[in-house]
Design an enzyme around this catalytic site. Structure first.
Site, PDB file in Angstrom:
ATOM      1  N   ASP A  29      11.297  35.832 -25.537  1.00  0.00           N
ATOM      2  CA  ASP A  29      11.710  35.224 -26.781  1.00  0.00           C
ATOM      3  C   ASP A  29      10.601  34.324 -27.554  1.00  0.00           C
ATOM      4  OD1 ASP A  29      13.337  35.093 -28.984  1.00  0.00           O
ATOM      5  OD2 ASP A  29      14.631  33.457 -28.037  1.00  0.00           O
TER       6      ASP A  29
ATOM      7  N   GLU B 150       7.249  37.927 -36.193  1.00  0.00           N
ATOM      8  CA  GLU B 150       8.418  36.862 -37.256  1.00  0.00           C
ATOM      9  C   GLU B 150       7.393  36.623 -38.560  1.00  0.00           C
ATOM     10  OE1 GLU B 150      10.347  33.490 -35.650  1.00  0.00           O
ATOM     11  OE2 GLU B 150      10.109  32.473 -37.532  1.00  0.00           O
TER      12      GLU B 150
HETATM   13  P1  13P Z   1      21.008  30.907 -31.741  1.00  0.00           P
HETATM   14  O1  13P Z   1      20.476  29.754 -30.705  1.00  0.00           O
HETATM   15  O2  13P Z   1      21.330  30.100 -32.957  1.00  0.00           O
HETATM   16  O3  13P Z   1      22.189  31.844 -31.066  1.00  0.00           O
HETATM   17  O4  13P Z   1      19.706  31.548 -32.072  1.00  0.00           O
HETATM   18  C1  13P Z   1      19.216  32.703 -30.891  1.00  0.00           C
HETATM   19  C2  13P Z   1      17.921  33.153 -31.373  1.00  0.00           C
HETATM   20  O5  13P Z   1      17.661  33.593 -32.560  1.00  0.00           O
HETATM   21  C3  13P Z   1      16.996  33.191 -30.217  1.00  0.00           C
HETATM   22  O6  13P Z   1      15.640  33.341 -30.603  1.00  0.00           O
END
Ligand code: 13P
Length: 287
Positions: free
Chosen positions: A82, A134
């Site tokens: 991520d 992004e």
């Molecule tokens: P939240 O922590 O608001 O659930 O967002 C998760 C997210 O988008 C991780 O990239």
């Protein structure tokens, strides 16, 4: 089906009008809860990991847990990095066998973001890995940093179309008004922008900042093209609260018991979200 890139999963989801849940895990117990929940519901799933968690455990250890968990799984499972700004971490994860990575160069000027994303697409494609990128700046807490509301800005549909034109992205994450972490007030989602960006890029859209959105907002975003739906903060809260609450209620020092309670609570929440996003029984569609 085991570990595989999210790219075919998300293409099928975008075409089928449902969302694939992407949960941020922090350890083996949370990874196991997510994988077993998806298996029980025959749903494709994305297990994603933030950079600080990768640095804590190491990419090879996380990949090894995931290979073991996915060996007998009846569903396709992506292991996704991520929000990563560091190309070295991206290289290490791909080398360790991760199936997907997110390059987040959204803080850079448009051309630099595009150039870095192109470079990551190039190196990921050698390994058959998918890429998420992004555009715009999503607000809220990311890693240790908070993007203040004043600094968050929405993605522009013209720029989004230009950015994605020749990029074979697995998922595209435009800023559309959601934020990471807990919302301070009512989230204001730019549905018109989401609709335009999804239509003009044709790509599966990644919805960031899932914690705290209402069921209606999730359904509407998925209907407009969000094929990947991210949840992190909610699972982190459940991870801590379930352990602490078990201990407060039983006050015993047998760690496997609160770990068991923690696993059940996380698995239940993951199943609820998979059901809401409409991906139950969709495992076969991604093959
Ligand atoms: P939240 O922590 O608001 O659930 O967002 C998760 C997210 O988008 C991780 O990239």
């Amino acid at each position: 089906m085991g570990l595989q890139s999210m790219k075919p999963m998300l293409k099928a989801a975008r075409e089928g009008g449902y969302g694939v849940a992407a949960f941020n895990i922090v350890d083996y117990n949370s990874a196991r809860a997510v994988v077993l929940a998806a298996g029980e519901l025959r749903a494709p799933i994305i297990v994603q990991v933030s950079v600080k968690t990768v640095r804590f455990w190491g990419p090879a250890a996380i990949a090894a847990w995931m290979r073991e968990l996915c060996a007998d799984s009846p569903v396709p499972i992506s292991l996704h990095l991520d929000h990563c700004k560091d190309i070295h971490v991206i290289r290490d994860c791909i080398a360790a066998g991760w199936t997907d990575v997110m390059i987040d160069a959204s803080h850079k000027p448009f051309e630099e973001n595009l150039a870095l994303t192109r470079e990551v697409v190039g190196l990921a494609s050698y390994a058959g890995a998918g890429v998420e990128a992004e555009l715009g700046q999503i607000g809220g807490v990311e890693e240790e940093k908070r993007v203040e509301d004043a600094d968050a800005h929405l993605a522009d549909p013209d720029k989004a179309a230009l950015f994605c034109r020749d990029l074979p992205l697995a998922a595209f994450a435009p800023a559309i008004g959601t934020a990471h972490g807990l919302y301070k007030g009512e989230p204001r989602i730019a549905f018109d922008r989401l609709e335009a960006i999804a239509r003009r890029t044709g790509l599966p859209i990644a919805l960031h900042g899932g914690t705290g959105l209402s069921d209606d907002v999730f359904r509407k975003c998925i209907a407009l093209g969000c094929a990947k739906v991210n949840i992190s903060t909610q699972l982190k809260h459940t991870f801590i609260d379930s352990f602490v609450e078990y201990h407060a209620a039983h006050c015993e020092y047998e760690p496997l018991k609160p770990l068991g309670a923690q696993f059940e609570r996380m698995k239940q929440e993951v199943m609820e979200k998979i059901t809401l996003f409409g991906s139950c029984g969709r495992a076969a569609a991604c093959a």
